[in-house]
Write a protein that holds these residues in place. Sequence first.
Motif, short mmCIF file in Angstrom:
data_model
loop_
_atom_site.label_atom_id
_atom_site.label_comp_id
_atom_site.label_asym_id
_atom_site.label_seq_id
_atom_site.Cartn_x
_atom_site.Cartn_y
_atom_site.Cartn_z
N LEU A 77 15.00 37.81 49.91
CA LEU A 77 15.51 38.16 51.24
C LEU A 77 15.88 36.92 52.05
N LEU A 78 15.04 35.90 51.98
CA LEU A 78 15.34 34.67 52.71
C LEU A 78 16.59 34.00 52.15
N LEU A 79 16.70 33.92 50.83
CA LEU A 79 17.86 33.28 50.22
C LEU A 79 19.13 34.06 50.53
N GLU A 80 19.07 35.37 50.47
CA GLU A 80 20.25 36.19 50.80
C GLU A 80 20.68 35.92 52.25
N HIS A 81 19.71 35.81 53.16
CA HIS A 81 20.03 35.53 54.56
C HIS A 81 20.65 34.14 54.71
N ALA A 82 20.12 33.16 54.00
CA ALA A 82 20.67 31.80 54.05
C ALA A 82 22.12 31.79 53.56
N LEU A 83 22.38 32.50 52.48
CA LEU A 83 23.74 32.57 51.94
C LEU A 83 24.69 33.24 52.94
N ARG A 84 24.22 34.29 53.58
CA ARG A 84 25.04 35.00 54.56
C ARG A 84 25.35 34.10 55.76
N ILE A 85 24.34 33.42 56.26
CA ILE A 85 24.54 32.53 57.41
C ILE A 85 25.51 31.42 57.07
N ALA A 86 25.35 30.83 55.89
CA ALA A 86 26.24 29.74 55.46
C ALA A 86 27.68 30.25 55.36
N GLY A 87 27.87 31.40 54.73
CA GLY A 87 29.22 31.95 54.60
C GLY A 87 29.83 32.31 55.94
N ASP A 88 29.04 32.92 56.81
CA ASP A 88 29.54 33.29 58.14
C ASP A 88 29.92 32.06 58.96
N ALA A 89 29.27 30.92 58.67
CA ALA A 89 29.57 29.68 59.40
C ALA A 89 30.78 28.96 58.82
N GLY A 90 31.36 29.51 57.75
CA GLY A 90 32.56 28.90 57.19
C GLY A 90 32.31 28.00 55.99
N ALA A 91 31.10 27.97 55.48
CA ALA A 91 30.81 27.14 54.31
C ALA A 91 31.43 27.78 53.06
N ALA A 92 32.02 26.95 52.23
CA ALA A 92 32.58 27.42 50.96
C ALA A 92 31.53 27.45 49.86
N SER A 93 30.43 26.71 50.07
CA SER A 93 29.37 26.68 49.05
C SER A 93 28.04 26.34 49.70
N LEU A 94 26.98 26.65 48.97
CA LEU A 94 25.62 26.30 49.38
C LEU A 94 25.04 25.41 48.29
N LEU A 95 24.52 24.27 48.70
CA LEU A 95 23.98 23.25 47.81
C LEU A 95 22.48 23.15 48.04
N LEU A 96 21.72 22.87 46.99
CA LEU A 96 20.28 22.65 47.12
C LEU A 96 19.77 21.78 45.98
#
Length: 148
Positions: A77-96
């Motif tokens: 749930l936390l990771l899904e939310h992080a992905l959604r926030i990143a995408g909504d902010a205009g990020a093309a990818s999430l790095l970790l």
Amino acid sequence: MSCADVDEILAIEERAYAFPWTRGNFIDSLASGYSIWGGRLPSQLVGYFVLMPVVDEAHLLNISVAPGCQGVGYGSLLLEHALRIAGDAGAASLLLEVRPSNTAALALYDRFGFSRIGLRRAYYPAANGREDALVLRRQLAMGARCAP
């Protein structure tokens, strides 16, 4: 989350990791404007993440679930939310970055479609010196649902 939540975050961080982030790491993240989100049940914080926007991508700096709450889906749930926030902010990818020894986290990231793109040698402190970090990336469909 805010500075008022740092004690509760630290309580999880110190139980979850042998080499936890410090109070200063969380305060500095808040002061820098990074997104810090928590998952809460009525009686307790069960987990949190720290997300740093970087031009057209986002960097997941920390994601943790309280040890007594692991294995029931809060990390997803936390990771899904992080992905959604990143995408909504205009990020093309999430790095970790993740420790190769953290098999539970690797399984989670695999389920969410992360790919290995690199290795950072001696990145993490470890009991016997330093441990490498695997660098993972997930491409995002901006504004789209990010579940696996």
